[in-house]
Write a protein that holds these residues in place. Sequence first.
Motif, short mmCIF file in Angstrom:
data_model
loop_
_atom_site.label_atom_id
_atom_site.label_comp_id
_atom_site.label_asym_id
_atom_site.label_seq_id
_atom_site.Cartn_x
_atom_site.Cartn_y
_atom_site.Cartn_z
N ARG A 1 0.83 -1.20 0.00
CA ARG A 1 0.00 0.00 0.00
C ARG A 1 0.87 1.25 0.00
O ARG A 1 1.52 1.57 0.99
CB ARG A 1 -0.91 0.00 1.23
N ILE A 2 0.89 1.95 -1.15
CA ILE A 2 1.60 3.23 -1.24
C ILE A 2 0.66 4.31 -0.70
O ILE A 2 -0.34 4.64 -1.32
CB ILE A 2 2.02 3.55 -2.69
N GLY A 3 1.00 4.85 0.46
CA GLY A 3 0.13 5.82 1.09
C GLY A 3 0.34 7.24 0.63
O GLY A 3 -0.48 8.13 0.90
N GLY A 4 1.43 7.50 -0.08
CA GLY A 4 1.72 8.84 -0.56
C GLY A 4 3.18 8.96 -0.94
O GLY A 4 3.98 8.02 -0.78
N VAL A 5 3.53 10.13 -1.45
CA VAL A 5 4.86 10.38 -1.98
C VAL A 5 5.47 11.60 -1.30
O VAL A 5 4.77 12.58 -1.01
CB VAL A 5 4.79 10.61 -3.51
N ILE A 6 6.77 11.53 -1.04
CA ILE A 6 7.54 12.71 -0.67
C ILE A 6 8.51 12.95 -1.82
O ILE A 6 9.31 12.07 -2.18
CB ILE A 6 8.30 12.52 0.65
N LEU A 7 8.42 14.12 -2.42
CA LEU A 7 9.26 14.48 -3.55
C LEU A 7 10.55 15.09 -3.03
O LEU A 7 10.54 16.02 -2.22
CB LEU A 7 8.53 15.48 -4.44
N ASN A 8 11.67 14.59 -3.50
CA ASN A 8 12.98 15.07 -3.07
C ASN A 8 13.72 15.71 -4.25
O ASN A 8 13.45 15.39 -5.41
CB ASN A 8 13.80 13.90 -2.50
N LYS A 9 14.62 16.61 -3.95
CA LYS A 9 15.47 17.28 -4.95
C LYS A 9 14.64 18.03 -5.99
O LYS A 9 14.92 17.97 -7.20
CB LYS A 9 16.40 16.27 -5.62
N VAL A 10 13.63 18.74 -5.52
CA VAL A 10 12.77 19.54 -6.39
C VAL A 10 13.44 20.89 -6.63
O VAL A 10 13.93 21.53 -5.69
CB VAL A 10 11.38 19.71 -5.78
N GLY A 11 13.47 21.34 -7.90
CA GLY A 11 14.30 22.48 -8.25
C GLY A 11 13.72 23.85 -8.03
O GLY A 11 14.45 24.80 -7.75
N SER A 12 12.40 24.01 -8.14
CA SER A 12 11.80 25.34 -8.09
C SER A 12 10.31 25.22 -7.81
O SER A 12 9.74 24.12 -7.81
CB SER A 12 12.01 26.07 -9.42
N ASP A 13 9.65 26.39 -7.62
CA ASP A 13 8.20 26.39 -7.42
C ASP A 13 7.50 25.82 -8.66
O ASP A 13 6.54 25.06 -8.54
CB ASP A 13 7.70 27.81 -7.16
N ARG A 14 7.97 26.20 -9.85
CA ARG A 14 7.36 25.71 -11.08
C ARG A 14 7.54 24.20 -11.21
O ARG A 14 6.61 23.48 -11.59
CB ARG A 14 7.98 26.43 -12.29
N HIS A 15 8.73 23.72 -10.89
CA HIS A 15 8.99 22.27 -10.92
C HIS A 15 8.04 21.55 -9.96
O HIS A 15 7.46 20.52 -10.31
CB HIS A 15 10.45 22.01 -10.55
N GLU A 16 7.85 22.09 -8.79
CA GLU A 16 6.94 21.48 -7.82
C GLU A 16 5.52 21.44 -8.35
O GLU A 16 4.81 20.42 -8.21
CB GLU A 16 6.98 22.26 -6.50
N GLU A 17 5.09 22.52 -9.01
CA GLU A 17 3.73 22.57 -9.56
C GLU A 17 3.52 21.45 -10.58
O GLU A 17 2.48 20.79 -10.61
CB GLU A 17 3.48 23.93 -10.21
N LEU A 18 4.51 21.25 -11.45
CA LEU A 18 4.39 20.22 -12.49
C LEU A 18 4.33 18.82 -11.88
O LEU A 18 3.53 17.98 -12.31
CB LEU A 18 5.58 20.32 -13.45
#
Length: 463
Positions: free
Chosen positions: A148-165
């Motif tokens: 069961r994948i309960g969610g994701v933590i995104l690592n090494k995100v470059g910018s606000d725009r990158h996070e939005e995508l």
Amino acid sequence: MSTLRVPRLVVAAPSSGSGKTTVATGLMAAFTARGLAVSPHKAGPDYIDPGYHALATGRPGRNLDAHLCGTGLLGPLFAHGAAGADLAVVEGVMGLYDGAAGQGELASTAQLAKALRAPVVLVVDGSSQSRSVAALVHGFASWDPQVRIGGVILNKVGSDRHEELLRAALDEAGVDVLGVLRRTPQAATPSRHLGLVPVAEREPDAVAAVAALAEQVRAGCDLDALWALARSAPPLTGAPWDPAGALAGTAAPPPAGPRPVVAVAGGAAFTFSYAEHAELLTAAGAEVVPFDPLRDERLPESTGALVIGGGFPEVYAPELSANAALRAEVAALAAAGAPVAAECAGLLYLARELDGAPMCGVLDAAARMTERLTLGYRDAVAVGDSVLAPAGTRVAGHEFHRTRLEPGAGATPAWGVVRPGPPRTEGFVRGGVHASYLHVHWAALPSAAAGLVARAVRPGAAV
């Protein structure tokens, strides 16, 4: 039949290098700072990450390894470690579905998550991708419906725009984003030839690093959502592992009188140990006393047996060699027939020399550093009777070193390695000495602790 209701999370990733240790250690420290009693666990045989986990939580870091201990002990060992905790956080190993080579899901994070019925938080390296992250996560979430994948933590995100995508893609895939960590300099956790530098070698810096990890995770993750996910884990049934119970029937009860002193090497050069080993020795009737071969010129008073585990003696060979008084005491104890159990670093310390520096000389063998990494699970059998196991005893172990010993085995080897590769022998059994490269988890071999304590010299007896 007991029931364990501790909330729990498994922190996994698609591959090594995604940031599992950063996130897991940061979560442990952040939730501890909230006032929760956090039980830290690590999938696989790794000794180093649990040191950081212990620093983050104030509780022993414990390993859960289906190859070393068997699948039947995963739940009981987890319940033993998590007793009295408000939350348990388990750091995975390698990629989520990676385990013992060629043996399916054995020893994988996925197998452990299923055994613990725990939701998985997938740490995804967001660099160099945007919408493709949804396909990646979808594949991991759908590969095994029991995980069961309960969610994701995104690592090494470059910018606000990158996070939005990235968020938009995962929202389209119906996956919750539980945190975002930016592509910024991470807290200082330096590495060398066998991984992270252990906590014991850099305590002030390690404390600061763990505090920084806690702040990164607190600022970038939704701790309330992660806490809710952890609390969604169903109860676990089954009795916790108990060292005294594990020893039942392994040996006769210890005779009345003073408890034998079992000296256990520690300090910066000998940092590799499983918490259950000391617990088993204590339950078997020993007084477990730590000592530091880098600093202590004498063994603990009345030492009747010696345990020297893994670590980095190659880094400290000159200092270990300079402590000639302690080396002489170790050699004298072994010569007198007292039980001595040595694994990997302990094997090197008992050798005649290490990279040209004199060691204890208990074994007529010389060790040196090499460029080749020896790494992997091993299946082995005891070649002859020893203080740890009678001949024919089968064990599952793990090798992890960049050194070579000549010769690699004595007249009576410690183990015959039967898998993987062609059969071979390794290690030394001589008198009360059992020395080997192979790391073995005594929870799967409690008779090792019982046998060592039974043969230990008791205070007042002649050595």
